[in-house]
Design a protein around this motif. Sequence first.
Motif, PDB file in Angstrom:
ATOM      1  N   VAL A  78       0.862  -1.185   0.000  1.00  0.00           N
ATOM      2  CA  VAL A  78       0.000   0.000   0.000  1.00  0.00           C
ATOM      3  C   VAL A  78       0.897   1.233   0.000  1.00  0.00           C
ATOM      4  CG1 VAL A  78      -1.721   1.311   1.306  1.00  0.00           C
ATOM      5  CG2 VAL A  78      -1.785  -1.206   1.338  1.00  0.00           C
ATOM      6  N   PHE A  79       0.595   2.184  -0.859  1.00  0.00           N
ATOM      7  CA  PHE A  79       1.362   3.427  -0.930  1.00  0.00           C
ATOM      8  C   PHE A  79       0.435   4.600  -0.625  1.00  0.00           C
ATOM      9  CE2 PHE A  79       3.480   0.392  -3.636  1.00  0.00           C
ATOM     10  CZ  PHE A  79       4.834   0.632  -3.458  1.00  0.00           C
ATOM     11  N   ILE A  80       0.751   5.323   0.450  1.00  0.00           N
ATOM     12  CA  ILE A  80      -0.022   6.519   0.799  1.00  0.00           C
ATOM     13  C   ILE A  80       0.842   7.741   0.491  1.00  0.00           C
ATOM     14  CG2 ILE A  80      -1.074   7.801   2.713  1.00  0.00           C
ATOM     15  CD1 ILE A  80      -1.720   5.043   3.988  1.00  0.00           C
ATOM     16  N   ASN A  81       0.241   8.722  -0.164  1.00  0.00           N
ATOM     17  CA  ASN A  81       0.936   9.962  -0.551  1.00  0.00           C
ATOM     18  C   ASN A  81       2.275   9.709  -1.249  1.00  0.00           C
ATOM     19  OD1 ASN A  81      -1.174  11.363   0.672  1.00  0.00           O
ATOM     20  ND2 ASN A  81      -0.106  11.541   2.625  1.00  0.00           N
ATOM     21  N   PRO A  82       2.302   8.823  -2.237  1.00  0.00           N
ATOM     22  CA  PRO A  82       3.575   8.546  -2.908  1.00  0.00           C
ATOM     23  C   PRO A  82       4.054   9.746  -3.728  1.00  0.00           C
ATOM     24  CG  PRO A  82       1.789   7.528  -4.128  1.00  0.00           C
ATOM     25  CD  PRO A  82       1.184   8.090  -2.864  1.00  0.00           C
ATOM     26  N   GLN A  83       5.354   9.890  -3.738  1.00  0.00           N
ATOM     27  CA  GLN A  83       5.958  10.988  -4.494  1.00  0.00           C
ATOM     28  C   GLN A  83       7.216  10.435  -5.144  1.00  0.00           C
ATOM     29  OE1 GLN A  83       7.108  14.208  -1.953  1.00  0.00           O
ATOM     30  NE2 GLN A  83       7.125  15.700  -3.602  1.00  0.00           N
ATOM     31  N   ILE A  84       7.274  10.477  -6.465  1.00  0.00           N
ATOM     32  CA  ILE A  84       8.464   9.974  -7.150  1.00  0.00           C
ATOM     33  C   ILE A  84       9.513  11.078  -7.112  1.00  0.00           C
ATOM     34  CG2 ILE A  84       9.405   9.091  -9.317  1.00  0.00           C
ATOM     35  CD1 ILE A  84       6.583   7.936  -9.906  1.00  0.00           C
ATOM     36  N   ILE A  85      10.654  10.791  -6.476  1.00  0.00           N
ATOM     37  CA  ILE A  85      11.654  11.850  -6.292  1.00  0.00           C
ATOM     38  C   ILE A  85      12.827  11.718  -7.251  1.00  0.00           C
ATOM     39  CG2 ILE A  85      11.039  12.378  -3.890  1.00  0.00           C
ATOM     40  CD1 ILE A  85      13.511  10.655  -3.082  1.00  0.00           C
ATOM     41  N   ASN A  86      12.932  10.580  -7.908  1.00  0.00           N
ATOM     42  CA  ASN A  86      14.014  10.453  -8.878  1.00  0.00           C
ATOM     43  C   ASN A  86      13.691   9.405  -9.950  1.00  0.00           C
ATOM     44  OD1 ASN A  86      16.677  11.272  -9.692  1.00  0.00           O
ATOM     45  ND2 ASN A  86      17.343   9.202  -9.151  1.00  0.00           N
ATOM     46  N   TYR A  87      14.063   9.728 -11.176  1.00  0.00           N
ATOM     47  CA  TYR A  87      13.928   8.806 -12.310  1.00  0.00           C
ATOM     48  C   TYR A  87      15.322   8.587 -12.889  1.00  0.00           C
ATOM     49  CZ  TYR A  87       9.020  10.415 -12.412  1.00  0.00           C
ATOM     50  OH  TYR A  87       7.715  10.738 -12.102  1.00  0.00           O
ATOM     51  N   ASN A  88      15.628   7.373 -13.345  1.00  0.00           N
ATOM     52  CA  ASN A  88      16.916   7.201 -14.030  1.00  0.00           C
ATOM     53  C   ASN A  88      16.760   7.615 -15.487  1.00  0.00           C
ATOM     54  OD1 ASN A  88      15.531   5.058 -15.122  1.00  0.00           O
ATOM     55  ND2 ASN A  88      17.247   3.627 -14.985  1.00  0.00           N
ATOM     56  N   GLU A  89      17.855   7.540 -16.227  1.00  0.00           N
ATOM     57  CA  GLU A  89      17.790   8.038 -17.598  1.00  0.00           C
ATOM     58  C   GLU A  89      17.731   6.938 -18.641  1.00  0.00           C
ATOM     59  OE1 GLU A  89      20.604  11.211 -18.059  1.00  0.00           O
ATOM     60  OE2 GLU A  89      19.608  12.335 -16.453  1.00  0.00           O
ATOM     61  N   GLU A  90      17.526   5.716 -18.170  1.00  0.00           N
ATOM     62  CA  GLU A  90      17.304   4.624 -19.115  1.00  0.00           C
ATOM     63  C   GLU A  90      15.801   4.403 -19.237  1.00  0.00           C
ATOM     64  OE1 GLU A  90      19.162   0.720 -18.471  1.00  0.00           O
ATOM     65  OE2 GLU A  90      20.937   1.913 -17.959  1.00  0.00           O
ATOM     66  N   TYR A  91      15.391   4.006 -20.429  1.00  0.00           N
ATOM     67  CA  TYR A  91      13.966   3.800 -20.670  1.00  0.00           C
ATOM     68  C   TYR A  91      13.742   2.412 -21.232  1.00  0.00           C
ATOM     69  CZ  TYR A  91      13.771   8.864 -20.264  1.00  0.00           C
ATOM     70  OH  TYR A  91      13.869  10.147 -19.803  1.00  0.00           O
ATOM     71  N   ASP A  92      12.557   1.878 -21.033  1.00  0.00           N
ATOM     72  CA  ASP A  92      12.155   0.732 -21.832  1.00  0.00           C
ATOM     73  C   ASP A  92      10.714   0.939 -22.301  1.00  0.00           C
ATOM     74  OD1 ASP A  92      10.818   0.139 -19.511  1.00  0.00           O
ATOM     75  OD2 ASP A  92      11.890  -1.725 -19.110  1.00  0.00           O
ATOM     76  N   ARG A 110       8.886   4.314 -20.543  1.00  0.00           N
ATOM     77  CA  ARG A 110       9.047   4.868 -19.190  1.00  0.00           C
ATOM     78  C   ARG A 110      10.460   4.623 -18.688  1.00  0.00           C
ATOM     79  NH1 ARG A 110       3.965   6.060 -16.699  1.00  0.00           N
ATOM     80  NH2 ARG A 110       2.234   4.765 -17.405  1.00  0.00           N
ATOM     81  N   PRO A 111      10.935   5.478 -17.756  1.00  0.00           N
ATOM     82  CA  PRO A 111      12.220   5.213 -17.110  1.00  0.00           C
ATOM     83  C   PRO A 111      12.199   3.855 -16.414  1.00  0.00           C
ATOM     84  CG  PRO A 111      11.477   7.435 -16.605  1.00  0.00           C
ATOM     85  CD  PRO A 111      10.341   6.743 -17.305  1.00  0.00           C
ATOM     86  N   THR A 112      13.378   3.190 -16.372  1.00  0.00           N
ATOM     87  CA  THR A 112      13.425   1.821 -15.841  1.00  0.00           C
ATOM     88  C   THR A 112      13.664   1.768 -14.338  1.00  0.00           C
ATOM     89  OG1 THR A 112      15.787   1.749 -16.350  1.00  0.00           O
ATOM     90  CG2 THR A 112      14.270   0.835 -18.000  1.00  0.00           C
ATOM     91  N   GLN A 113      13.938   2.932 -13.749  1.00  0.00           N
ATOM     92  CA  GLN A 113      14.156   2.934 -12.294  1.00  0.00           C
ATOM     93  C   GLN A 113      13.658   4.240 -11.680  1.00  0.00           C
ATOM     94  OE1 GLN A 113      17.894   1.178 -10.712  1.00  0.00           O
ATOM     95  NE2 GLN A 113      18.095   3.102  -9.588  1.00  0.00           N
ATOM     96  N   ILE A 114      13.019   4.105 -10.525  1.00  0.00           N
ATOM     97  CA  ILE A 114      12.551   5.307  -9.821  1.00  0.00           C
ATOM     98  C   ILE A 114      12.862   5.186  -8.329  1.00  0.00           C
ATOM     99  CG2 ILE A 114      10.628   5.801 -11.402  1.00  0.00           C
ATOM    100  CD1 ILE A 114       8.783   4.621  -9.128  1.00  0.00           C
ATOM    101  N   THR A 115      12.955   6.338  -7.692  1.00  0.00           N
ATOM    102  CA  THR A 115      13.009   6.370  -6.226  1.00  0.00           C
ATOM    103  C   THR A 115      11.755   7.086  -5.760  1.00  0.00           C
ATOM    104  OG1 THR A 115      15.411   6.372  -6.239  1.00  0.00           O
ATOM    105  CG2 THR A 115      14.340   7.118  -4.212  1.00  0.00           C
ATOM    106  N   ILE A 116      11.124   6.518  -4.753  1.00  0.00           N
ATOM    107  CA  ILE A 116       9.810   7.014  -4.346  1.00  0.00           C
ATOM    108  C   ILE A 116       9.757   7.210  -2.831  1.00  0.00           C
ATOM    109  CG2 ILE A 116       8.831   4.655  -4.188  1.00  0.00           C
ATOM    110  CD1 ILE A 116       6.245   5.833  -5.449  1.00  0.00           C
ATOM    111  N   ASN A 117       9.147   8.303  -2.417  1.00  0.00           N
ATOM    112  CA  ASN A 117       8.801   8.537  -1.004  1.00  0.00           C
ATOM    113  C   ASN A 117       7.330   8.217  -0.834  1.00  0.00           C
ATOM    114  OD1 ASN A 117      11.294   9.551  -0.287  1.00  0.00           O
ATOM    115  ND2 ASN A 117      10.685  11.706  -0.522  1.00  0.00           N
ATOM    116  N   TYR A 118       6.976   7.570   0.244  1.00  0.00           N
ATOM    117  CA  TYR A 118       5.553   7.343   0.517  1.00  0.00           C
ATOM    118  C   TYR A 118       5.380   7.040   1.994  1.00  0.00           C
ATOM    119  CZ  TYR A 118       6.620   2.293   0.596  1.00  0.00           C
ATOM    120  OH  TYR A 118       7.135   1.059   0.897  1.00  0.00           O
ATOM    121  N   MET A 119       4.138   6.825   2.396  1.00  0.00           N
ATOM    122  CA  MET A 119       3.865   6.410   3.765  1.00  0.00           C
ATOM    123  C   MET A 119       3.190   5.059   3.727  1.00  0.00           C
ATOM    124  SD  MET A 119       2.592  10.000   5.215  1.00  0.00           S
ATOM    125  CE  MET A 119       3.736  11.358   5.298  1.00  0.00           C
ATOM    126  N   ASP A 120       3.521   4.229   4.717  1.00  0.00           N
ATOM    127  CA  ASP A 120       2.832   2.947   4.809  1.00  0.00           C
ATOM    128  C   ASP A 120       1.506   3.146   5.562  1.00  0.00           C
ATOM    129  OD1 ASP A 120       3.369   3.081   7.529  1.00  0.00           O
ATOM    130  OD2 ASP A 120       4.888   1.484   7.508  1.00  0.00           O
TER     131      ASP A 120
END
Length: 192
Positions: A78-92, A110-120
């Motif tokens: 479950v992801f509450i208030n998710p926010q994607i804070i970083n995308y890599n520069e590779e795509y598929d 879409r980018p192949t890797q992301i970093t996400i902030n969220y709340m459980d």
Amino acid sequence: MIYPIAVYGHPVLRKIAKEIKPGHEGLNEIIENMWETMYESDGIGLAAPQVNKSIRLIVIDASPLEDDFPELKDFKKVFINPQIINYNEEYDIIAEGCLSLPTISEEVKRPTQITINYMDVHFNPITETYHGFAARVLQHEHDHLEGILFVDHISPLKKRLLKGKLTKISKGDVDVEYKITVPPTLNRGKRR
Ligand code: NI
């Protein structure tokens, strides 16, 4: 309780969803109902706007696809208030579908890797990095919170080719196995 799924054309799918505050009334019940709704419709992810709730909440269980995508092993969350804070520069480029766009499947870059902030579910803040199909599912669901649908990412030409299908979906004139809800003004349209 199984919620009907809002389909293409429904205004809730185009709204920016609201942040959820701790103590949000009925949140646990909404989450439970979203799981039930997602499993009933054979989805691997569901965002709250798809069940006509304009709040920043996503449930994902992509583990059924782990044979094809090892990164999906045990990916149930479950992801509450998710926010994607970083995308890599590779795509598929991989074909996607969406419960709100039944019968449609199109390739999306879409980018192949992301970093996400969220709340459980206990509102603990978490930061995680996802790659491969897990990153893709999260980006797709996060888009729903921003009022974006996967068909917004395809070329104008491809989208034009889908126009007839999209119009039918928005009228409820589509063969689906789960309950759907069509745009309010189009309620007279044929539905099953
Ligand atoms: Ni979707």
